[in-house]
Design an enzyme around this catalytic site. Sequence first.
Site, PDB file in Angstrom:
ATOM      1  N   TYR A 218       0.760  -1.309  -0.212  1.00 54.01           N
ATOM      2  CA  TYR A 218      -0.127   0.069  -0.136  1.00 54.01           C
ATOM      3  C   TYR A 218       0.921   1.294   0.146  1.00 54.01           C
ATOM      4  O   TYR A 218       2.178   1.187   0.311  1.00 54.01           O
ATOM      5  CB  TYR A 218      -1.000   0.036   1.296  1.00 54.01           C
ATOM      6  CG  TYR A 218      -2.060   0.948   1.293  1.00 54.01           C
ATOM      7  CD1 TYR A 218      -3.057   0.829   0.507  1.00 54.01           C
ATOM      8  CD2 TYR A 218      -2.024   2.072   2.136  1.00 54.01           C
ATOM      9  CE1 TYR A 218      -3.978   1.802   0.280  1.00 54.01           C
ATOM     10  CE2 TYR A 218      -2.933   3.191   2.307  1.00 54.01           C
ATOM     11  CZ  TYR A 218      -4.113   2.906   1.287  1.00 54.01           C
ATOM     12  OH  TYR A 218      -4.965   3.818   1.048  1.00 54.01           O
TER      13      TYR A 218
ATOM     14  N   ASN B 277       1.558   3.776   1.721  1.00 50.74           N
ATOM     15  CA  ASN B 277       2.025   4.139   3.011  1.00 50.74           C
ATOM     16  C   ASN B 277       3.427   3.168   3.317  1.00 50.74           C
ATOM     17  O   ASN B 277       3.783   3.685   4.512  1.00 50.74           O
ATOM     18  CB  ASN B 277       1.148   4.504   4.170  1.00 50.74           C
ATOM     19  CG  ASN B 277       0.352   3.052   4.742  1.00 50.74           C
ATOM     20  OD1 ASN B 277       0.716   1.961   4.010  1.00 50.74           O
ATOM     21  ND2 ASN B 277      -0.565   3.449   5.315  1.00 50.74           N
ATOM     22  N   LYS B 278       3.705   2.047   2.827  1.00 54.92           N
ATOM     23  CA  LYS B 278       4.496   1.119   3.091  1.00 54.92           C
ATOM     24  C   LYS B 278       6.133   1.804   2.559  1.00 54.92           C
ATOM     25  O   LYS B 278       5.916   2.504   1.590  1.00 54.92           O
ATOM     26  CB  LYS B 278       4.416  -0.175   2.305  1.00 54.92           C
ATOM     27  CG  LYS B 278       2.927  -0.902   3.109  1.00 54.92           C
ATOM     28  CD  LYS B 278       2.861  -0.979   4.470  1.00 54.92           C
ATOM     29  CE  LYS B 278       1.693  -1.733   5.185  1.00 54.92           C
ATOM     30  NZ  LYS B 278       0.457  -1.116   4.976  1.00 54.92           N
ATOM     31  N   HIS B 279       7.056   0.838   3.181  1.00 54.72           N
ATOM     32  CA  HIS B 279       8.519   1.444   2.786  1.00 54.72           C
ATOM     33  C   HIS B 279       8.476   0.967   1.062  1.00 54.72           C
ATOM     34  O   HIS B 279       9.215   1.847   0.357  1.00 54.72           O
ATOM     35  CB  HIS B 279       9.369   0.538   3.270  1.00 54.72           C
ATOM     36  CG  HIS B 279       9.894   1.041   4.612  1.00 54.72           C
ATOM     37  ND1 HIS B 279       8.723   1.728   5.440  1.00 54.72           N
ATOM     38  CD2 HIS B 279      10.943   1.111   5.487  1.00 54.72           C
ATOM     39  CE1 HIS B 279       9.507   1.957   6.602  1.00 54.72           C
ATOM     40  NE2 HIS B 279      10.639   1.574   6.714  1.00 54.72           N
TER      41      HIS B 279
END
Length: 376
Positions: free
Chosen positions: A181, A183-185
Amino acid sequence: MGEPIPVNEPLLDGKEKQYLNECIDTGWISSEGPFVKQFEAEFATRVERKHGIAVSNGSMALDAAIVALGIGAGDEVILPTFTIISCAAAIVRAGAIPVVVDSNPDTWNMDVEQVEAKITPKTKAIMVVHIYGLPVEMDAIQALAQKYKLLVIEDAAEMHGQTYKGKPCGSLGDISTFSFYPNKHITTGEGGMIVTDDDNLAQRCRSLRNLCFQPQQRFVHEDLGWNLRMTNLQAAVGLAQLERLDEFVSRKRQMGQRYTELLGNVAGLELPLPRTDYAENIYWVYGVVLTDEVSFDATEAMKRLREHKIGSRPFFWPMHEQPVFHKMGLFKGESYPVAERLARRGFYIPSGMALTPEQIERVAVTVKEILSEGGQ
């Protein structure tokens, strides 16, 4: 007051455009394109796994993992109550029973000391979920799994690049899952990955991902699967992101350390642990918890931040307090005070990969302001 600061903004200034253009120029935009297998192979190598199975999102990675393991009606799976609903939903949808434990107040992860008391003859697996920046204490979990012959499902959705005692998160379960998603690294917009060393599990997951088509008779089905395929376009973005994972991890840790420097002496805030004896915080998000001396809760704090154009998000709401599960007769009369407190007094501030040092400074100043605006 300045421009709004979103809670998350990804960084997409690597080779994303180059790889996407290659997809478009070659016409390979579906799940049949070459970037999918390349992304699977390179991601699996990064987390020291034999197999990577790219899927449409992290939630469905959990659904497929549960079914691939043969977990079903009457089986119990132990997991933290403080997590995203995808974890418990995957268990329930398979016909199994979620059994929850409370959180450790320092790491916010599942309290491993509570797990053994929850094991029954029906227990089939332990689902560990690494929360926000620090991994679960895995030695204790793996010892219990060995003692009681249980499977370990590792949800490493938030742990790209994190390690536990030097071993990559994602290499610590019988089967492990990731989310991509935004917002992930590492992001692919929407997307996920299942990783495992077990050849049969990997084959089962690939079948479940692709409607359980059969090689010899494609449209004759022995089992029901899903269409969980990742597109070549998504994998192209993921590959470009993966190339920069070390840079991203370093960037996140610098952000977290700077927030801690700026907020370390602020009365009324509990900050994330910088490290444990088995890991250094990766600060997937920078979470804060209001101390009991603060008269207002996280909802009010986030409202005040919003008035200053600062984005924020609440912490997870515990599984044992979810209305949808109460309607199913689950978790009646159960209470887990640490998770309940985290849910009501915890929130996270802007933590996206594209956050600038100037924005971090402004967020920290604003957090101090809202705590001194009265009502404390």
